[in-house]
Motif scaffolding. Structure first.
Motif, PDB file in Angstrom:
ATOM      1  N   PRO A   1      37.459  33.730  34.645  1.00 42.43           N
ATOM      2  CA  PRO A   1      36.983  34.228  33.244  1.00 42.43           C
ATOM      3  C   PRO A   1      35.392  33.936  33.259  1.00 42.43           C
ATOM      4  O   PRO A   1      34.626  34.793  32.941  1.00 42.43           O
ATOM      5  N   LEU A   2      34.998  32.739  33.532  1.00 42.03           N
ATOM      6  CA  LEU A   2      33.659  32.088  33.530  1.00 42.03           C
ATOM      7  C   LEU A   2      32.718  33.138  34.599  1.00 42.03           C
ATOM      8  O   LEU A   2      31.485  33.540  33.975  1.00 42.03           O
ATOM      9  N   CYS A   3      33.252  33.366  35.786  1.00 36.89           N
ATOM     10  CA  CYS A   3      32.286  34.186  36.512  1.00 36.89           C
ATOM     11  C   CYS A   3      32.236  35.535  36.148  1.00 36.89           C
ATOM     12  O   CYS A   3      31.496  36.392  36.506  1.00 36.89           O
ATOM     13  N   LEU A   4      33.401  36.082  35.536  1.00 34.79           N
ATOM     14  CA  LEU A   4      33.475  37.377  35.102  1.00 34.79           C
ATOM     15  C   LEU A   4      32.467  37.881  33.949  1.00 34.79           C
ATOM     16  O   LEU A   4      31.811  38.933  34.061  1.00 34.79           O
ATOM     17  N   LEU A   5      32.330  36.751  33.120  1.00 30.29           N
ATOM     18  CA  LEU A   5      31.398  36.839  32.015  1.00 30.29           C
ATOM     19  C   LEU A   5      30.041  36.623  32.652  1.00 30.29           C
ATOM     20  O   LEU A   5      29.069  37.356  32.146  1.00 30.29           O
ATOM     21  N   ALA A   6      29.753  35.944  33.424  1.00 32.55           N
ATOM     22  CA  ALA A   6      28.487  35.782  33.884  1.00 32.55           C
ATOM     23  C   ALA A   6      27.952  37.119  34.840  1.00 32.55           C
ATOM     24  O   ALA A   6      26.937  37.544  34.490  1.00 32.55           O
ATOM     25  N   ASN A   7      28.886  37.692  35.404  1.00 31.51           N
ATOM     26  CA  ASN A   7      28.630  38.960  35.960  1.00 31.51           C
ATOM     27  C   ASN A   7      28.503  40.009  34.758  1.00 31.51           C
ATOM     28  O   ASN A   7      27.430  40.991  35.257  1.00 31.51           O
ATOM     29  N   LEU A   8      29.063  39.880  33.691  1.00 35.49           N
ATOM     30  CA  LEU A   8      29.026  40.811  32.691  1.00 35.49           C
ATOM     31  C   LEU A   8      27.714  40.801  32.032  1.00 35.49           C
ATOM     32  O   LEU A   8      27.070  41.794  31.695  1.00 35.49           O
ATOM     33  N   PHE A   9      27.454  39.553  31.515  1.00 38.68           N
ATOM     34  CA  PHE A   9      26.264  39.411  30.728  1.00 38.68           C
ATOM     35  C   PHE A   9      24.840  38.804  31.471  1.00 38.68           C
ATOM     36  O   PHE A   9      23.829  39.113  30.952  1.00 38.68           O
ATOM     37  N   LEU A  10      25.178  38.012  32.298  1.00 38.82           N
ATOM     38  CA  LEU A  10      24.069  37.120  33.102  1.00 38.82           C
ATOM     39  C   LEU A  10      23.527  38.169  33.959  1.00 38.82           C
ATOM     40  O   LEU A  10      22.235  38.220  33.941  1.00 38.82           O
ATOM     41  N   PHE A  11      24.278  38.619  34.828  1.00 37.27           N
ATOM     42  CA  PHE A  11      23.863  39.377  36.123  1.00 37.27           C
ATOM     43  C   PHE A  11      23.944  40.871  35.839  1.00 37.27           C
ATOM     44  O   PHE A  11      23.331  41.646  36.721  1.00 37.27           O
ATOM     45  N   LYS A  12      24.463  41.292  34.619  1.00 36.09           N
ATOM     46  CA  LYS A  12      24.325  42.653  34.551  1.00 36.09           C
ATOM     47  C   LYS A  12      24.862  43.525  35.500  1.00 36.09           C
ATOM     48  O   LYS A  12      24.391  44.709  35.637  1.00 36.09           O
ATOM     49  N   THR A  13      25.966  43.054  35.957  1.00 35.23           N
ATOM     50  CA  THR A  13      26.282  44.399  37.177  1.00 35.23           C
ATOM     51  C   THR A  13      27.393  45.192  36.556  1.00 35.23           C
ATOM     52  O   THR A  13      27.853  45.972  37.424  1.00 35.23           O
ATOM     53  N   TYR A  14      27.675  45.117  35.371  1.00 41.97           N
ATOM     54  CA  TYR A  14      28.550  46.069  34.735  1.00 41.97           C
ATOM     55  C   TYR A  14      27.788  47.229  33.869  1.00 41.97           C
ATOM     56  O   TYR A  14      26.891  46.928  33.047  1.00 41.97           O
ATOM     57  N   THR A  15      28.513  48.296  33.996  1.00 43.52           N
ATOM     58  CA  THR A  15      28.493  49.527  32.870  1.00 43.52           C
ATOM     59  C   THR A  15      29.505  49.449  32.218  1.00 43.52           C
ATOM     60  O   THR A  15      30.737  48.979  32.657  1.00 43.52           O
ATOM     61  N   VAL A  16      29.681  49.897  30.890  1.00 42.93           N
ATOM     62  CA  VAL A  16      30.616  50.302  30.204  1.00 42.93           C
ATOM     63  C   VAL A  16      32.118  50.979  31.083  1.00 42.93           C
ATOM     64  O   VAL A  16      32.937  50.668  31.075  1.00 42.93           O
ATOM     65  N   LYS A  17      31.460  51.866  31.786  1.00 42.80           N
ATOM     66  CA  LYS A  17      32.409  52.939  32.457  1.00 42.80           C
ATOM     67  C   LYS A  17      33.042  52.142  33.616  1.00 42.80           C
ATOM     68  O   LYS A  17      34.264  51.903  33.902  1.00 42.80           O
ATOM     69  N   LYS A  18      32.189  51.230  34.243  1.00 45.98           N
ATOM     70  CA  LYS A  18      32.582  50.246  35.429  1.00 45.98           C
ATOM     71  C   LYS A  18      33.469  49.271  35.043  1.00 45.98           C
ATOM     72  O   LYS A  18      34.475  48.885  35.582  1.00 45.98           O
ATOM     73  N   PHE A  19      33.108  48.903  33.833  1.00 44.51           N
ATOM     74  CA  PHE A  19      33.926  47.529  33.124  1.00 44.51           C
ATOM     75  C   PHE A  19      35.258  48.128  32.727  1.00 44.51           C
ATOM     76  O   PHE A  19      36.377  47.516  33.110  1.00 44.51           O
ATOM     77  N   LEU A  20      35.654  49.233  32.366  1.00 42.26           N
ATOM     78  CA  LEU A  20      36.822  49.951  31.843  1.00 42.26           C
ATOM     79  C   LEU A  20      37.652  50.272  33.286  1.00 42.26           C
ATOM     80  O   LEU A  20      38.734  50.015  33.252  1.00 42.26           O
ATOM     81  N   LEU A  21      36.830  50.640  34.381  1.00 41.00           N
ATOM     82  CA  LEU A  21      37.530  51.017  35.374  1.00 41.00           C
ATOM     83  C   LEU A  21      38.170  50.042  36.095  1.00 41.00           C
ATOM     84  O   LEU A  21      39.253  49.827  36.569  1.00 41.00           O
ATOM     85  N   HIS A  22      37.424  48.767  36.176  1.00 44.37           N
ATOM     86  CA  HIS A  22      37.732  47.674  36.696  1.00 44.37           C
ATOM     87  C   HIS A  22      38.968  46.796  35.919  1.00 44.37           C
ATOM     88  O   HIS A  22      39.796  46.392  36.549  1.00 44.37           O
ATOM     89  N   LEU A  23      38.867  47.117  34.906  1.00 47.56           N
ATOM     90  CA  LEU A  23      39.948  46.331  34.007  1.00 47.56           C
ATOM     91  C   LEU A  23      41.438  47.422  34.347  1.00 47.56           C
ATOM     92  O   LEU A  23      42.354  46.699  34.400  1.00 47.56           O
TER      93      LEU A  23
END
Length: 384
Positions: A60-82
């Motif tokens: 969870p910590l690394c996913l949060l870092a990818n999501l908010f810190l490194f900004k590797t996600y768009t909303v579409k990409k996040f939902l797809l990966h989920l």
């Protein structure tokens, strides 16, 4: 309060992708490494703690870092990966096995980082931890298990040097050699050759891991030829050979297992060469059904111990996981050819052949090329 918040934001900004990957891989590495050493004897309770620590804290910590810190996600990409993660966890959960769940989340949690830096971090962990366990085993700090090999004219002992099996010791030595090969491809020096030769001697003479020794020797010779005037010829050969190997290795594995069941002498001979891998695969193919979600392999007696990676994947996890992983490697080979990454092509090919005798190529701790697959999920940095 504002100053405290500002300091916290500055700390977050100072965190780099390599820091997060070191946390991710380091947490996974020490837990898995512990399992494959004799230090786990009588300490199995810590394995459950390791699983919980990864699933509920590190991932969870690394996913949060990818999501908010490194900004590797768009909303579409996040939902797809989920959605993909839920489907994947459901499919793997049906098998009752955990290896591919860890593999999926390790790839999903890998931050945007060049593959060469990823390999460099992995190599640092290995080059410290493996000699340390060997030192403890030699000096009596941990169990040093020896296994007799009785095949052949003269029986002899195989040394595990603090690992639960000489094969796992050999697998770690191979991983060290291949990490070094990737990092120093084209700029191979005498120190690198010395490390590779030491790993080769230990794997062949003391551990007697014949497959590992042959693969190390093949990589060593390939690098030597590549450093001469054969670069284009080597690349031309390996780009076709890697595609061939991707299909040949699983087809060869299942074909020999089937022929073994029909009593083919050649299959019997090949089975003896790699210590009953094909016999066990043949028996397991008759014992289990091959289905979409796998059977959840449990080692109850010797002939259900599937060491062949392709049989382990297909029978244990099912056809969906089997096709998915082979397809991922197909695209990895394709991408490597496009950017003329001969080191990646060579090492992927080595792991494919290693999979004929060992299932450990499915574990990130034994196969660093798996992290290159993160490019298709999260890591959009150029793999070089």
């Amino acid at each position: 309060m504002n100053n405290l918040l500002l300091k916290f934001i500055n700390v977050l900004k100072s965190i780099k992708p390599e820091h997060m990957f070191s946390l991710l891989y380091g947490s996974y590495f020490f837990g898995m490494f512990f399992i494959f050493t004799t230090m786990n004897i009588g300490n199995f309770k810590y394995i459950a703690f390791f699983q919980m620590f990864l699933i509920f804290f590190v991932y969870p910590l690394c996913l949060l870092a990818n999501l908010f810190l490194f900004k590797t996600y768009t909303v579409k990409k996040f939902l797809l990966h989920l959605i993909l993660s839920l489907l994947f966890v459901f499919a793997v959960h049906k098998s009752g096995m955990m290896e591919l769940i860890h593999l999926w989340f390790m790839l999903l949690c890998t931050p945007p980082l060049e593959f060469k830096k990823i390999v460099g971090i992995i190599y640092k962990f290995l080059i410290v931890a493996v000699p340390l366990v060997m030192f403890f085993a030699i000096t009596g700090g941990t169990y040093h298990v020896m296994y007799p090999r009785t095949e052949g004219i003269v029986p002899f002992m195989r040394y595990s040097f603090g690992f639960t099996s000489p094969n796992f010791m050999g697998a770690f030595l191979l991983e060290i050699s291949l990490c070094l090969a990737y990092l120093k491809w084209g700029v191979w020096n005498n120190r690198d050759k010395f490390i590779m030769v030491v790993c080769l001697i230990i794997a062949s003479v003391f551990c007697n891991c014949r497959t590992v020794a042959l693969l190390m020797l093949a990589v060593f010779l390939l690098i030597v030829f590549y450093q001469s005037n054969y670069k284009e010829k080597i690349f031309s050969f390996i780009k076709y050979f890697s595609y061939f190997s991707l299909f040949f290795c699983p087809i060869f594995s299942f074909s020999v297992a089937v022929l073994y069941g029909y009593g083919c002498p050649i299959a019997f001979y090949l089975n003896e060469l790699i210590l009953h891998r094909f016999r066990n695969l043949c028996y397991s193919m008759h014992f289990f059904d091959i289905n979409l979600f796998g059977n959840g392999l449990k080692y109850t007696f010797d002939m259900l111990n599937i060491s062949n990676a392709y049989g382990y994947l297909l029978i244990g996890y099912g056809t969906i996981a089997f096709i998915f992983l082979l397809a991922a490697y197909f695209f990895l080979i394709k991408k490597s050819i496009e950017v003329k990454n001969i080191a990646m092509l060579s090492l992927v090919t080595v792991y494919l052949y290693y999979g004929i005798s060992e299932f450990v190529i499915l574990l990130p701790i034994f196969n660093m090329t798996l992290f290159a697959l993160s490019k298709f999920l999260n890591n959009n940095v150029k793999n070089n």
